[in-house]
Design a protein around this motif. Structure first.
Motif, PDB file in Angstrom:
ATOM      1  N   SER A 119      -7.625  -7.643  -2.446  1.00  0.00           N
ATOM      2  CA  SER A 119      -7.077  -6.756  -1.579  1.00  0.00           C
ATOM      3  C   SER A 119      -7.188  -7.280   0.006  1.00  0.00           C
ATOM      4  CB  SER A 119      -7.497  -5.357  -1.578  1.00  0.00           C
ATOM      5  OG  SER A 119      -6.884  -4.639  -0.714  1.00  0.00           O
ATOM      6  N   HIS A 176       0.502  -1.058  -0.087  1.00  0.00           N
ATOM      7  CA  HIS A 176      -0.054  -0.023  -0.131  1.00  0.00           C
ATOM      8  C   HIS A 176       0.923   1.118  -0.033  1.00  0.00           C
ATOM      9  CE1 HIS A 176       0.658   1.038   4.158  1.00  0.00           C
ATOM     10  NE2 HIS A 176       0.751  -0.156   4.676  1.00  0.00           N
ATOM     11  N   GLY A 212      -3.608  -6.200  -3.283  1.00  0.00           N
ATOM     12  CA  GLY A 212      -3.239  -4.811  -2.413  1.00  0.00           C
ATOM     13  C   GLY A 212      -2.885  -5.455  -1.152  1.00  0.00           C
ATOM     14  N   VAL A 240      -5.382  -0.039  -4.614  1.00  0.00           N
ATOM     15  CA  VAL A 240      -5.604  -0.778  -6.165  1.00  0.00           C
ATOM     16  C   VAL A 240      -6.580  -0.511  -6.666  1.00  0.00           C
ATOM     17  CG1 VAL A 240      -3.874  -2.683  -5.313  1.00  0.00           C
ATOM     18  CG2 VAL A 240      -6.367  -2.613  -4.639  1.00  0.00           C
TER      19      VAL A 240
END
Length: 185
Positions: free
Chosen positions: A48, A9, A135, A58
């Protein structure tokens, strides 16, 4: 071959609420660069961690390919401790020195790595031959990479950027290649 694009991230605004900690202004700016770099990769799926900062990093590529983001609990950041640490650097170094050690309420490297690898292997079965964006977070990402190759260690983690993208290419469940797609520096 299956390509997993692990996206650490972007920079976030610190709050003690791990689940809902958002990206900072800089983080949102950097997340637009993630889109630019991944839009030529033929991405099929976007997944994610459930943490907001990972999702926000993302979501632009998901919008670009007109898909929803699937949430995978196994890619959330490792829990270091449930008791606030006075010295984060010492606390994180300690768990990397001894893979079986854990702080109060936290996950050892072994436990966190097993969680991440279980999720990774499920993806490799389910999305065989696809290009999958994930993510995620620095510690869990490096623990997953470390399972396949020990060069991805504490020192490697210390040098990650926010965001950072690593493309892991698999033949079945065998890691064939790791390529850094991008980092801030």
């Amino acid at each position: 071959m299956t390509n997993l694009y692990f996206v650490r991230h972007a920079h976030s605004t610190y709050t003690p609420d791990e689940l809902n900690r958002p990206l900072s202004e800089k983080g949102f700016s950097d997340a637009t660069l993630v889109i630019r770099l991944l839009k030529t990769e033929g991405i099929d799926v976007v997944l994610s961690s459930p943490y907001k900062r990972a999702i926000q990093t993302v979501e632009g590529i998901a919008e670009y390919i007109h898909t929803n983001i699937g949430i995978i609990e196994g890619f959330k950041e490792r829990t270091l401790t449930t008791v606030p640490s006075n010295d984060f650097a010492f606390a994180i170094a300690k768990v990397w020195e001894d893979y079986n050690f854990s702080w109060e309420g936290g996950e050892s490297n072994v436990v966190a790595q097993e969680r991440g690898i279980e999720s990774t292997f499920k993806l490799l079965d389910y999305y065989k031959g696809k290009n999958v964006v994930i993510g995620t977070h620095g510690n869990i990402m490096v623990l997953i990479m470390n399972f396949f190759d020990r060069q991805f260690n504490f020192s490697f983690w210390q040098n990650l950027d926010m965001p950072d993208i690593y493309k892991l290419t698999f033949d079945g469940k065998v890691l064939r290649n790791v390529e850094r797609i991008w980092g801030i520096n």
